[in-house]
Design an enzyme around this catalytic site. Structure first.
Site, PDB file in Angstrom:
ATOM      1  N   SER A 196      28.035 -28.847   4.405  1.00  0.00           N
ATOM      2  CA  SER A 196      27.055 -27.870   3.925  1.00  0.00           C
ATOM      3  C   SER A 196      27.462 -27.152   2.646  1.00  0.00           C
ATOM      4  O   SER A 196      26.605 -26.643   1.935  1.00  0.00           O
ATOM      5  CB  SER A 196      26.757 -26.854   5.018  1.00  0.00           C
ATOM      6  OG  SER A 196      27.950 -26.216   5.417  1.00  0.00           O
ATOM      7  N   HIS A 224      21.997 -31.310   7.596  1.00  0.00           N
ATOM      8  CA  HIS A 224      21.561 -31.556   6.217  1.00  0.00           C
ATOM      9  C   HIS A 224      21.262 -33.028   5.956  1.00  0.00           C
ATOM     10  O   HIS A 224      20.950 -33.400   4.822  1.00  0.00           O
ATOM     11  CB  HIS A 224      22.631 -31.073   5.225  1.00  0.00           C
ATOM     12  CG  HIS A 224      22.845 -29.593   5.282  1.00  0.00           C
ATOM     13  ND1 HIS A 224      22.088 -28.698   4.563  1.00  0.00           N
ATOM     14  CD2 HIS A 224      23.720 -28.858   6.008  1.00  0.00           C
ATOM     15  CE1 HIS A 224      22.493 -27.468   4.831  1.00  0.00           C
ATOM     16  NE2 HIS A 224      23.481 -27.542   5.704  1.00  0.00           N
ATOM     17  N   LYS A 255      15.967 -26.935   8.092  1.00  0.00           N
ATOM     18  CA  LYS A 255      16.282 -27.326   6.718  1.00  0.00           C
ATOM     19  C   LYS A 255      15.179 -28.259   6.192  1.00  0.00           C
ATOM     20  O   LYS A 255      14.107 -27.775   5.865  1.00  0.00           O
ATOM     21  CB  LYS A 255      17.692 -27.900   6.675  1.00  0.00           C
ATOM     22  CG  LYS A 255      18.666 -26.869   7.300  1.00  0.00           C
ATOM     23  CD  LYS A 255      20.072 -27.062   6.967  1.00  0.00           C
ATOM     24  CE  LYS A 255      20.990 -26.162   7.785  1.00  0.00           C
ATOM     25  NZ  LYS A 255      20.846 -24.736   7.522  1.00  0.00           N
TER      26      LYS A 255
HETATM   27  C1  LIG Z   1      25.987 -28.170   9.053  1.00  0.00           C
HETATM   28  C2  LIG Z   1      25.198 -27.098   9.716  1.00  0.00           C
HETATM   29  N1  LIG Z   1      25.132 -27.090  11.056  1.00  0.00           N
HETATM   30  C3  LIG Z   1      24.426 -26.152  11.715  1.00  0.00           C
HETATM   31  C4  LIG Z   1      23.736 -25.175  11.043  1.00  0.00           C
HETATM   32  C5  LIG Z   1      22.979 -24.134  11.821  1.00  0.00           C
HETATM   33  O1  LIG Z   1      21.623 -24.422  11.829  1.00  0.00           O
HETATM   34  P1  LIG Z   1      20.551 -23.255  11.967  1.00  0.00           P
HETATM   35  O2  LIG Z   1      20.356 -22.658  10.618  1.00  0.00           O
HETATM   36  O3  LIG Z   1      19.333 -23.930  12.504  1.00  0.00           O
HETATM   37  O4  LIG Z   1      21.129 -22.277  12.933  1.00  0.00           O
HETATM   38  C6  LIG Z   1      23.766 -25.155   9.651  1.00  0.00           C
HETATM   39  C7  LIG Z   1      22.979 -24.138   8.898  1.00  0.00           C
HETATM   40  O5  LIG Z   1      23.452 -23.292   8.223  1.00  0.00           O
HETATM   41  C8  LIG Z   1      24.517 -26.123   8.962  1.00  0.00           C
HETATM   42  O6  LIG Z   1      24.615 -26.107   7.637  1.00  0.00           O
END
Ligand SMILES: Cc1ncc(COP(=O)(O)O)c(C=O)c1O
Length: 401
Positions: A196, A224, A255
């Site tokens: 991320s 992502h 996303k």
């Molecule tokens: C790699 C990754 N996993 C999980 C999440 C968490 O997802 P959510 O925003 O739906 O809580 C994010 C979001 O920031 C992320 O970038």
């Protein structure tokens, strides 16, 4: 309560407030204090902040679906039918038709037997990991995995081994070392697919082979990757041409799907077990049905009508990436629409962030603890909604920095 006790509890209250202030002051002194910015959407990739229009390079709405008329209509129709709040957790009276429909759609889309929806991706990771990895397990986790994975491993009773970023040799050495250990009866390898903050892609094909060789479970966080990777946006497994149904696929609708809510897709037994054991699923009021209805429409759109949007997304990504590379910026090996521009320490990152902001480009500095101290950065996130002019404006601005 006696007078003296009352006084001492007041004193302790004051002390606590003072400590809060001191902690905040310490964050401020280190340039690590975070504040919130209120934004209003202003068409395509633009947002309005205090009446001024900015080009937004900080959103993960990769396909621009958050404002797609069909998704907005689906949410509105659901609101009319079911109201807003679900009133209960999923296992009580919080499962509405859109929740069940969404799980069916996700399973079909991800080519798995079943799926389970969580309230967020964060709740999915913190719920899933402790269930699959108990006391007799060892978790092998990439050092740059998302905070929600880190927190999931902290909640689990398993030992955690962190392997160097994308380093399959290091991972193999750790798997080999622990292979015959009693306390490592179950081995779980977890990785982001698209990282991320760096925008590079995990070697999921090599990880799959390693997990086979060392009889380990592979769990991927395709937050992502979903909607972004693969010809039809199915994510990392499609991108690598992997057809292994035992891989646990976690993802989020927040996303590229432009909606809200996390999920996991896998075998029917896995899903039934999580439904019974995952605490973030059991002990939380379910996702508003309108969010689930929006998610259903988003999955339909990604599945059937997103090829052109993805083409635009990747074209935009190339334009920005090529421009940054030509200017010699360190983009940390980004391979996706997440493109970091390394700035060094906190001060430099803030300076660059402010400079962009003054030039009506919204891409705030990313600082510790999200990234290590000396690797602060601006994280550009490109979407299908950006125009060539938006991207050129950002490049031109960076050239003058
Ligand atoms: C790699 C990754 N996993 C999980 C999440 C968490 O997802 P959510 O925003 O739906 O809580 C994010 C979001 O920031 C992320 O970038």
């Amino acid at each position: 309560m006696k007078g003296s006790e009352k006084v001492s509890s007041q004193t302790s209250d004051l002390r606590t407030q003072k400590e809060f202030s001191e902690e905040l002051a310490s964050l401020r002194n280190k340039n690590l204090l975070r504040t919130l910015t209120s934004v209003n959407p202003s068409g395509n990739a633009n947002i309005k902040i205090r009446g001024q229009v900015y080009t937004n390079f900080s959103s993960n709405d990769y396909l621009g679906l958050s404002s797609h008329p069909q998704i907005v209509r689906a949410a509105a129709a659901s609101l009319k039918k079911y109201g807003f709040g679900s009133g209960s957790s999923r296992l009580l009276s919080g499962t509405y038709p859109p929740h069940a429909e969404l799980e069916e759609k996700i399973a079909k889309f991800k080519r798995t037997e079943a799926a389970l929806v969580f309230n967020t991706g964060y709740a999915a990771n913190t719920g899933i990991i402790p269930v699959i990895a108990g006391r007799d397990a060892v978790i092998f986790s990439d050092e740059l995995n998302h905070a929600s994975i880190v927190d999931g491993t902290r909640l689990s009773k398993a030992d955690v081994m962190v392997y160097r970023h994308r380093d399959v040799n290091h991972l193999e050495a750790l798997l080999k070392k622990l292979f015959n250990r009693k306390s490592a009866r179950r081995r779980l390898v977890i990785t982001d697919t698209v990282f991320s903050m760096d925008g590079d892609i995990a070697p999921v094909n090599d990880l799959t082979a390693l997990c086979d060789r060392y009889d380990a479970i592979l769990m991927i966080d395709d937050a992502h990757g979903t909607g972004v990777l693969g010809k039809s946006g199915r994510g990392a497994l499609e991108h690598f041409g992997i057809k292994v149904d035992k891989i646990i696929q976690m993802g989020t609708l927040s996303k590229a799907a432009g909606c809200y809510g996390g999920f996991v897709a896998g075998s029917k037994d896995l899903i039934d077990l999580l439904m019974n054991r995952a605490r973030s699923f059991i002990y939380s009021t379910s996702l508003p049905p309108a969010a689930a209805a929006a998610g259903c429409k988003a999955i339909d759109i990604i599945d059937r009508k997103s090829v052109r949007l993805r083409e635009r997304l990747w074209k935009n990504r190339k334009r920005l990436y090529d421009g940054l590379e030509n200017m010699g910026f360190d983009t940390r090996g980004s391979e996706t629409p997440i493109i970091p521009v390394l700035a060094g320490d906190v001060r430099n990152a803030l300076r660059l962030g402010h400079y962009l902001y003054e030039n009506k480009i919204f891409a705030p500095a990313i600082r510790p603890p999200t990234v290590p101290e000396n690797r602060c950065r601006i994280r550009f996130s490109v979407t299908a909604g950006h125009t060539a002019e938006d991207i050129d404006k950002a490049l031109e601005c960076l050239k003058k920095f």
